[in-house]
Design a protein around this motif. Sequence first.
Motif, PDB file in Angstrom:
ATOM      1  N   SER A  40       0.816  -1.217   0.000  1.00  0.00           N
ATOM      2  CA  SER A  40       0.000   0.000   0.000  1.00  0.00           C
ATOM      3  C   SER A  40       0.848   1.264   0.000  1.00  0.00           C
ATOM      4  O   SER A  40       0.381   2.310  -0.449  1.00  0.00           O
ATOM      5  CB  SER A  40      -0.958   0.000   1.181  1.00  0.00           C
ATOM      6  N   THR A  41       2.060   1.193   0.499  1.00  0.00           N
ATOM      7  CA  THR A  41       2.911   2.377   0.468  1.00  0.00           C
ATOM      8  C   THR A  41       3.487   2.629  -0.916  1.00  0.00           C
ATOM      9  O   THR A  41       3.765   3.766  -1.275  1.00  0.00           O
ATOM     10  CB  THR A  41       4.075   2.268   1.473  1.00  0.00           C
ATOM     11  N   VAL A  42       3.639   1.574  -1.694  1.00  0.00           N
ATOM     12  CA  VAL A  42       4.215   1.695  -3.036  1.00  0.00           C
ATOM     13  C   VAL A  42       3.134   1.977  -4.077  1.00  0.00           C
ATOM     14  O   VAL A  42       3.333   2.797  -4.971  1.00  0.00           O
ATOM     15  CB  VAL A  42       4.992   0.403  -3.401  1.00  0.00           C
ATOM     16  N   ALA A  43       2.002   1.322  -3.964  1.00  0.00           N
ATOM     17  CA  ALA A  43       0.950   1.426  -4.983  1.00  0.00           C
ATOM     18  C   ALA A  43       0.192   2.741  -4.859  1.00  0.00           C
ATOM     19  O   ALA A  43      -0.060   3.227  -3.758  1.00  0.00           O
ATOM     20  CB  ALA A  43      -0.015   0.262  -4.850  1.00  0.00           C
ATOM     21  N   GLU A  44      -0.173   3.277  -6.000  1.00  0.00           N
ATOM     22  CA  GLU A  44      -0.934   4.533  -6.027  1.00  0.00           C
ATOM     23  C   GLU A  44      -2.419   4.310  -6.300  1.00  0.00           C
ATOM     24  O   GLU A  44      -3.227   5.166  -5.982  1.00  0.00           O
ATOM     25  CB  GLU A  44      -0.348   5.479  -7.081  1.00  0.00           C
ATOM     26  N   THR A  45      -2.760   3.178  -6.930  1.00  0.00           N
ATOM     27  CA  THR A  45      -4.164   2.898  -7.237  1.00  0.00           C
ATOM     28  C   THR A  45      -4.534   1.526  -6.696  1.00  0.00           C
ATOM     29  O   THR A  45      -3.670   0.684  -6.448  1.00  0.00           O
ATOM     30  CB  THR A  45      -4.428   2.926  -8.757  1.00  0.00           C
ATOM     31  N   GLN A  46      -5.839   1.308  -6.558  1.00  0.00           N
ATOM     32  CA  GLN A  46      -6.307   0.026  -6.052  1.00  0.00           C
ATOM     33  C   GLN A  46      -6.010  -1.107  -7.028  1.00  0.00           C
ATOM     34  O   GLN A  46      -5.739  -2.230  -6.607  1.00  0.00           O
ATOM     35  CB  GLN A  46      -7.804   0.090  -5.756  1.00  0.00           C
ATOM     36  N   GLN A  47      -6.045  -0.813  -8.322  1.00  0.00           N
ATOM     37  CA  GLN A  47      -5.748  -1.852  -9.317  1.00  0.00           C
ATOM     38  C   GLN A  47      -4.301  -2.319  -9.184  1.00  0.00           C
ATOM     39  O   GLN A  47      -4.023  -3.526  -9.223  1.00  0.00           O
ATOM     40  CB  GLN A  47      -6.000  -1.344 -10.744  1.00  0.00           C
ATOM     41  N   VAL A  48      -3.383  -1.370  -9.038  1.00  0.00           N
ATOM     42  CA  VAL A  48      -1.967  -1.725  -8.881  1.00  0.00           C
ATOM     43  C   VAL A  48      -1.767  -2.484  -7.572  1.00  0.00           C
ATOM     44  O   VAL A  48      -1.045  -3.493  -7.540  1.00  0.00           O
ATOM     45  CB  VAL A  48      -1.084  -0.462  -8.945  1.00  0.00           C
ATOM     46  N   ALA A  49      -2.407  -2.025  -6.513  1.00  0.00           N
ATOM     47  CA  ALA A  49      -2.279  -2.697  -5.217  1.00  0.00           C
ATOM     48  C   ALA A  49      -2.820  -4.117  -5.289  1.00  0.00           C
ATOM     49  O   ALA A  49      -2.216  -5.050  -4.749  1.00  0.00           O
ATOM     50  CB  ALA A  49      -3.016  -1.902  -4.136  1.00  0.00           C
ATOM     51  N   PHE A  50      -3.954  -4.295  -5.950  1.00  0.00           N
ATOM     52  CA  PHE A  50      -4.557  -5.622  -6.069  1.00  0.00           C
ATOM     53  C   PHE A  50      -3.642  -6.559  -6.847  1.00  0.00           C
ATOM     54  O   PHE A  50      -3.402  -7.695  -6.438  1.00  0.00           O
ATOM     55  CB  PHE A  50      -5.920  -5.513  -6.750  1.00  0.00           C
ATOM     56  N   GLN A  51      -3.111  -6.087  -7.965  1.00  0.00           N
ATOM     57  CA  GLN A  51      -2.227  -6.933  -8.778  1.00  0.00           C
ATOM     58  C   GLN A  51      -0.933  -7.257  -8.037  1.00  0.00           C
ATOM     59  O   GLN A  51      -0.462  -8.398  -8.059  1.00  0.00           O
ATOM     60  CB  GLN A  51      -1.935  -6.254 -10.108  1.00  0.00           C
ATOM     61  N   ALA A  52      -0.366  -6.267  -7.363  1.00  0.00           N
ATOM     62  CA  ALA A  52       0.863  -6.516  -6.600  1.00  0.00           C
ATOM     63  C   ALA A  52       0.597  -7.482  -5.451  1.00  0.00           C
ATOM     64  O   ALA A  52       1.412  -8.363  -5.161  1.00  0.00           O
ATOM     65  CB  ALA A  52       1.415  -5.196  -6.072  1.00  0.00           C
ATOM     66  N   ALA A  53      -0.560  -7.331  -4.806  1.00  0.00           N
ATOM     67  CA  ALA A  53      -0.907  -8.236  -3.706  1.00  0.00           C
ATOM     68  C   ALA A  53      -1.075  -9.669  -4.209  1.00  0.00           C
ATOM     69  O   ALA A  53      -0.631 -10.617  -3.556  1.00  0.00           O
ATOM     70  CB  ALA A  53      -2.172  -7.760  -3.005  1.00  0.00           C
ATOM     71  N   LEU A  54      -1.700  -9.821  -5.352  1.00  0.00           N
ATOM     72  CA  LEU A  54      -1.851 -11.167  -5.918  1.00  0.00           C
ATOM     73  C   LEU A  54      -0.503 -11.769  -6.287  1.00  0.00           C
ATOM     74  O   LEU A  54      -0.252 -12.948  -6.020  1.00  0.00           O
ATOM     75  CB  LEU A  54      -2.759 -11.136  -7.145  1.00  0.00           C
ATOM     76  N   LEU A  55       0.356 -10.973  -6.891  1.00  0.00           N
ATOM     77  CA  LEU A  55       1.665 -11.494  -7.304  1.00  0.00           C
ATOM     78  C   LEU A  55       2.548 -11.849  -6.120  1.00  0.00           C
ATOM     79  O   LEU A  55       3.321 -12.801  -6.187  1.00  0.00           O
ATOM     80  CB  LEU A  55       2.381 -10.485  -8.200  1.00  0.00           C
ATOM     81  N   THR A  56       2.444 -11.083  -5.038  1.00  0.00           N
ATOM     82  CA  THR A  56       3.304 -11.362  -3.891  1.00  0.00           C
ATOM     83  C   THR A  56       2.710 -12.366  -2.908  1.00  0.00           C
ATOM     84  O   THR A  56       3.433 -12.885  -2.066  1.00  0.00           O
ATOM     85  CB  THR A  56       3.631 -10.065  -3.120  1.00  0.00           C
ATOM     86  N   SER A  57       1.415 -12.630  -3.006  1.00  0.00           N
ATOM     87  CA  SER A  57       0.815 -13.580  -2.067  1.00  0.00           C
ATOM     88  C   SER A  57       0.291 -14.828  -2.754  1.00  0.00           C
ATOM     89  O   SER A  57       0.558 -15.940  -2.309  1.00  0.00           O
ATOM     90  CB  SER A  57      -0.311 -12.915  -1.278  1.00  0.00           C
ATOM     91  N   PHE A  58      -0.431 -14.680  -3.832  1.00  0.00           N
ATOM     92  CA  PHE A  58      -1.069 -15.803  -4.507  1.00  0.00           C
ATOM     93  C   PHE A  58      -0.039 -16.785  -5.072  1.00  0.00           C
ATOM     94  O   PHE A  58      -0.035 -17.962  -4.720  1.00  0.00           O
ATOM     95  CB  PHE A  58      -1.974 -15.270  -5.618  1.00  0.00           C
ATOM     96  N   LEU A  59       0.827 -16.283  -5.936  1.00  0.00           N
ATOM     97  CA  LEU A  59       1.774 -17.190  -6.604  1.00  0.00           C
ATOM     98  C   LEU A  59       2.773 -17.837  -5.654  1.00  0.00           C
ATOM     99  O   LEU A  59       2.941 -19.063  -5.688  1.00  0.00           O
ATOM    100  CB  LEU A  59       2.475 -16.457  -7.743  1.00  0.00           C
ATOM    101  N   PRO A  60       3.460 -17.074  -4.799  1.00  0.00           N
ATOM    102  CA  PRO A  60       4.403 -17.755  -3.903  1.00  0.00           C
ATOM    103  C   PRO A  60       3.737 -18.748  -2.951  1.00  0.00           C
ATOM    104  O   PRO A  60       4.263 -19.832  -2.714  1.00  0.00           O
ATOM    105  CB  PRO A  60       5.048 -16.599  -3.123  1.00  0.00           C
ATOM    106  N   THR A  61       2.571 -18.380  -2.420  1.00  0.00           N
ATOM    107  CA  THR A  61       1.896 -19.284  -1.484  1.00  0.00           C
ATOM    108  C   THR A  61       1.439 -20.553  -2.192  1.00  0.00           C
ATOM    109  O   THR A  61       1.534 -21.645  -1.652  1.00  0.00           O
ATOM    110  CB  THR A  61       0.699 -18.580  -0.822  1.00  0.00           C
ATOM    111  N   LEU A  62       0.959 -20.412  -3.397  1.00  0.00           N
ATOM    112  CA  LEU A  62       0.464 -21.566  -4.138  1.00  0.00           C
ATOM    113  C   LEU A  62       1.599 -22.434  -4.675  1.00  0.00           C
ATOM    114  O   LEU A  62       1.572 -23.653  -4.533  1.00  0.00           O
ATOM    115  CB  LEU A  62      -0.432 -21.095  -5.285  1.00  0.00           C
ATOM    116  N   MET A  63       2.597 -21.801  -5.264  1.00  0.00           N
ATOM    117  CA  MET A  63       3.608 -22.557  -5.997  1.00  0.00           C
ATOM    118  C   MET A  63       4.877 -22.872  -5.199  1.00  0.00           C
ATOM    119  O   MET A  63       5.518 -23.889  -5.440  1.00  0.00           O
ATOM    120  CB  MET A  63       4.020 -21.778  -7.256  1.00  0.00           C
TER     121      MET A  63
END
Length: 182
Positions: A106-129
């Motif tokens: 949230s400190t890096v992202a300026e929009t909710q879309q960017v925050a959502f995509q960054a959150a998915l990339l940093t949580s979804f993929l590593p946790t799953l794979m």
Amino acid sequence: RSTLFLVPGLIAYILMITAVISTALSIVREKESGTMEQVRMAPIDTFSFVVGKSIPYFFISLASASLIILAAMLLFGLPMRGNWIALLVALSLFIAGALGTGLLISTVAETQQVAFQAALLTSFLPTLMLSGFIFPISSMPDALQVITHVVPARYFLIALRGIVLKGTPLHLLWPQMAALSI
């Protein structure tokens, strides 16, 4: 049974995604709506603001983890062989790390879309794979095995499976708890 092996992985997966995304989006929403300027002018320090934004999501995540565990016990026969307090400690450390990740995003992202995509990339993929949820870490290439050491879900899954399925006492899980604390 494979169900007993997969359910703790699902707990980690759901917790990581919900905690990271909800925290990241809540602060970015403040930025987008312009209320962050009002918060900056309020007589509240940064630490209090961050804690105030994190505590509700901590308890929401803890409640969802409890519901998931209870549902797994009722629906899939997940045993609880360990100590509930040890489980609470492991859950709390994992959730705190996930909330911290969401705050960082949230400190890096300026929009909710960017925050959502960054959150998915940093949580979804590593946790799953990369956590050992789907693929055993020992069967991964050496380079990926090294990368898994920075994935919090790796340590949480070991602790969660140990506590829930084996009844492992917390003092034997100190390497995992130390990694989650870091």
